[in-house]
Scaffold this motif. Sequence first.
Motif, PDB file in Angstrom:
ATOM      1  N   ARG A  68      -6.908  -1.167   6.838  1.00  0.00           N
ATOM      2  CA  ARG A  68      -7.433  -2.446   7.183  1.00  0.00           C
ATOM      3  C   ARG A  68      -6.914  -3.602   6.388  1.00  0.00           C
ATOM      4  O   ARG A  68      -6.906  -3.697   5.019  1.00  0.00           O
ATOM      5  CB  ARG A  68      -8.890  -2.624   7.283  1.00  0.00           C
ATOM      6  N   ILE A  69      -5.874  -4.380   6.764  1.00  0.00           N
ATOM      7  CA  ILE A  69      -5.051  -5.200   6.008  1.00  0.00           C
ATOM      8  C   ILE A  69      -5.080  -6.618   6.397  1.00  0.00           C
ATOM      9  O   ILE A  69      -4.995  -6.967   7.576  1.00  0.00           O
ATOM     10  CB  ILE A  69      -3.466  -4.877   5.932  1.00  0.00           C
ATOM     11  N   GLN A  70      -5.271  -7.437   5.355  1.00  0.00           N
ATOM     12  CA  GLN A  70      -5.320  -8.996   5.785  1.00  0.00           C
ATOM     13  C   GLN A  70      -3.998  -9.665   5.950  1.00  0.00           C
ATOM     14  O   GLN A  70      -2.912  -9.018   5.704  1.00  0.00           O
ATOM     15  CB  GLN A  70      -6.213  -9.626   4.505  1.00  0.00           C
ATOM     16  N   PRO A  71      -3.932 -10.607   6.921  1.00  0.00           N
ATOM     17  CA  PRO A  71      -2.914 -11.063   7.452  1.00  0.00           C
ATOM     18  C   PRO A  71      -1.888 -11.713   6.240  1.00  0.00           C
ATOM     19  O   PRO A  71      -0.866 -12.007   6.546  1.00  0.00           O
ATOM     20  CB  PRO A  71      -3.275 -12.232   8.259  1.00  0.00           C
ATOM     21  N   ASP A  72      -2.545 -11.997   5.195  1.00  0.00           N
ATOM     22  CA  ASP A  72      -1.694 -12.600   4.017  1.00  0.00           C
ATOM     23  C   ASP A  72      -1.006 -11.418   3.210  1.00  0.00           C
ATOM     24  O   ASP A  72      -0.439 -11.870   1.858  1.00  0.00           O
ATOM     25  CB  ASP A  72      -2.586 -13.744   3.224  1.00  0.00           C
ATOM     26  N   PHE A  73      -0.967 -10.286   3.579  1.00  0.00           N
ATOM     27  CA  PHE A  73      -0.227  -9.129   2.923  1.00  0.00           C
ATOM     28  C   PHE A  73       1.126  -9.734   2.503  1.00  0.00           C
ATOM     29  O   PHE A  73       1.998 -10.142   3.391  1.00  0.00           O
ATOM     30  CB  PHE A  73      -0.274  -7.938   3.311  1.00  0.00           C
ATOM     31  N   PRO A  74       1.610  -9.663   1.250  1.00  0.00           N
ATOM     32  CA  PRO A  74       3.028 -10.368   1.118  1.00  0.00           C
ATOM     33  C   PRO A  74       4.238  -9.354   1.189  1.00  0.00           C
ATOM     34  O   PRO A  74       5.191  -9.837   0.855  1.00  0.00           O
ATOM     35  CB  PRO A  74       2.617 -10.563  -0.658  1.00  0.00           C
ATOM     36  N   TYR A  75       3.813  -8.190   1.688  1.00  0.00           N
ATOM     37  CA  TYR A  75       5.261  -7.341   1.806  1.00  0.00           C
ATOM     38  C   TYR A  75       5.438  -6.954   3.003  1.00  0.00           C
ATOM     39  O   TYR A  75       4.282  -6.998   3.961  1.00  0.00           O
ATOM     40  CB  TYR A  75       5.076  -6.112   0.768  1.00  0.00           C
ATOM     41  N   ARG A  76       6.560  -6.422   3.584  1.00  0.00           N
ATOM     42  CA  ARG A  76       6.952  -6.038   4.962  1.00  0.00           C
ATOM     43  C   ARG A  76       6.303  -4.604   5.248  1.00  0.00           C
ATOM     44  O   ARG A  76       5.886  -3.907   6.088  1.00  0.00           O
ATOM     45  CB  ARG A  76       8.389  -5.776   5.225  1.00  0.00           C
ATOM     46  N   PHE A  77       6.302  -3.952   3.947  1.00  0.00           N
ATOM     47  CA  PHE A  77       6.057  -2.439   3.994  1.00  0.00           C
ATOM     48  C   PHE A  77       4.818  -2.180   2.971  1.00  0.00           C
ATOM     49  O   PHE A  77       4.914  -2.691   1.860  1.00  0.00           O
ATOM     50  CB  PHE A  77       7.178  -1.360   3.823  1.00  0.00           C
ATOM     51  N   LEU A  78       4.106  -1.069   3.174  1.00  0.00           N
ATOM     52  CA  LEU A  78       3.225  -0.487   2.429  1.00  0.00           C
ATOM     53  C   LEU A  78       3.539   1.059   2.276  1.00  0.00           C
ATOM     54  O   LEU A  78       3.470   1.659   3.434  1.00  0.00           O
ATOM     55  CB  LEU A  78       1.939  -0.882   2.780  1.00  0.00           C
ATOM     56  N   THR A  79       3.652   1.679   0.993  1.00  0.00           N
ATOM     57  CA  THR A  79       3.770   3.097   0.701  1.00  0.00           C
ATOM     58  C   THR A  79       2.620   3.439  -0.079  1.00  0.00           C
ATOM     59  O   THR A  79       2.229   2.943  -1.109  1.00  0.00           O
ATOM     60  CB  THR A  79       5.003   3.175   0.131  1.00  0.00           C
ATOM     61  N   LEU A  80       1.980   4.646   0.472  1.00  0.00           N
ATOM     62  CA  LEU A  80       0.920   5.383   0.172  1.00  0.00           C
ATOM     63  C   LEU A  80       1.032   6.817   0.081  1.00  0.00           C
ATOM     64  O   LEU A  80       1.932   7.281   0.779  1.00  0.00           O
ATOM     65  CB  LEU A  80      -0.240   5.227   0.832  1.00  0.00           C
ATOM     66  N   GLU A  81       0.451   7.305  -1.137  1.00  0.00           N
ATOM     67  CA  GLU A  81       0.541   8.763  -1.221  1.00  0.00           C
ATOM     68  C   GLU A  81      -0.798   9.324  -0.935  1.00  0.00           C
ATOM     69  O   GLU A  81      -1.563   8.925  -1.524  1.00  0.00           O
ATOM     70  CB  GLU A  81       1.075   9.132  -2.706  1.00  0.00           C
ATOM     71  N   VAL A  82      -0.691  10.490  -0.043  1.00  0.00           N
ATOM     72  CA  VAL A  82      -1.915  11.199   0.427  1.00  0.00           C
ATOM     73  C   VAL A  82      -1.624  12.628   0.132  1.00  0.00           C
ATOM     74  O   VAL A  82      -0.834  13.191   0.253  1.00  0.00           O
ATOM     75  CB  VAL A  82      -1.874  11.022   1.863  1.00  0.00           C
ATOM     76  N   GLU A  83      -2.802  13.154  -0.381  1.00  0.00           N
ATOM     77  CA  GLU A  83      -3.043  14.470  -0.749  1.00  0.00           C
ATOM     78  C   GLU A  83      -4.079  14.965  -0.047  1.00  0.00           C
ATOM     79  O   GLU A  83      -5.312  14.547  -0.023  1.00  0.00           O
ATOM     80  CB  GLU A  83      -3.038  14.686  -2.169  1.00  0.00           C
ATOM     81  N   GLN A  84      -4.035  16.076   0.713  1.00  0.00           N
ATOM     82  CA  GLN A  84      -4.838  16.929   1.594  1.00  0.00           C
ATOM     83  C   GLN A  84      -5.226  18.193   1.075  1.00  0.00           C
ATOM     84  O   GLN A  84      -4.233  18.958   1.008  1.00  0.00           O
ATOM     85  CB  GLN A  84      -4.775  16.853   3.176  1.00  0.00           C
ATOM     86  N   SER A  85      -6.358  18.570   0.707  1.00  0.00           N
ATOM     87  CA  SER A  85      -6.797  19.876   0.348  1.00  0.00           C
ATOM     88  C   SER A  85      -7.728  20.613   1.073  1.00  0.00           C
ATOM     89  O   SER A  85      -8.743  20.124   1.282  1.00  0.00           O
ATOM     90  CB  SER A  85      -7.334  20.054  -1.171  1.00  0.00           C
ATOM     91  N   GLU A 139       5.048   0.155   8.416  1.00  0.00           N
ATOM     92  CA  GLU A 139       5.678  -1.377   8.749  1.00  0.00           C
ATOM     93  C   GLU A 139       4.544  -2.391   8.603  1.00  0.00           C
ATOM     94  O   GLU A 139       3.825  -2.222   9.925  1.00  0.00           O
ATOM     95  CB  GLU A 139       6.624  -1.213   9.703  1.00  0.00           C
ATOM     96  N   VAL A 140       4.233  -3.275   8.093  1.00  0.00           N
ATOM     97  CA  VAL A 140       3.004  -4.280   7.936  1.00  0.00           C
ATOM     98  C   VAL A 140       3.603  -5.412   8.785  1.00  0.00           C
ATOM     99  O   VAL A 140       2.812  -5.991   9.513  1.00  0.00           O
ATOM    100  CB  VAL A 140       2.422  -4.876   6.560  1.00  0.00           C
ATOM    101  N   VAL A 141       4.711  -5.810   8.535  1.00  0.00           N
ATOM    102  CA  VAL A 141       5.448  -6.866   9.218  1.00  0.00           C
ATOM    103  C   VAL A 141       6.991  -6.428   9.737  1.00  0.00           C
ATOM    104  O   VAL A 141       7.708  -5.939   8.817  1.00  0.00           O
ATOM    105  CB  VAL A 141       5.549  -7.990   8.200  1.00  0.00           C
TER     106      VAL A 141
END
Length: 157
Positions: free
Chosen positions: A67-84, A99-101
């Motif tokens: 859940r991201i607020q509309p004022d997020f300042p970047y076009r993209f958000l990169t996350l790292e996920v680990e599943q065990s 891609e946020v925008v």
Amino acid sequence: MHNSIRAIHIITSLLLATMFVACDTANTAYHKYIGINTDGWQNKDTLTFKVDTLRRFGDYTSYLCLRIQPDFPYRFLTLEVEQSNMPKGKVQRRKVTIEVVNKEGERQGTGITYHTHEVPLFTNWMGPGDSVSFKVNHAMARETMPSIMDVGIKLKR
């Protein structure tokens, strides 16, 4: 007569809607969000999710939920996920770029007050007694990531 037919249509529609929601909920083994501090998400802060014990056999797909607020300042958000996955000891890692925008400047995702994104991660065959844990970090160059309200994990069969 006309009112009773309309009432039957309304009741039927409500029952069908309830069945669709119940079917989706019945297949959801886990769905949880963690709220992010209003000061921003520090890149050293790892969010941890733990699914204690699964009850049924099946192919389970995990999803990263944001859940991201509309004022997020970047076009993209990169996350790292680990599943065990336990007790098998299988560890899977994935870097996810959302891609946020888009190029036209339009916010992606669903919602008005905030934008919700749901990204499929992994699909694994699991069964009763298996457990799953997740670790999520942001992988952006900026140390503190603003405007992210919640990060979540969903596991569906």
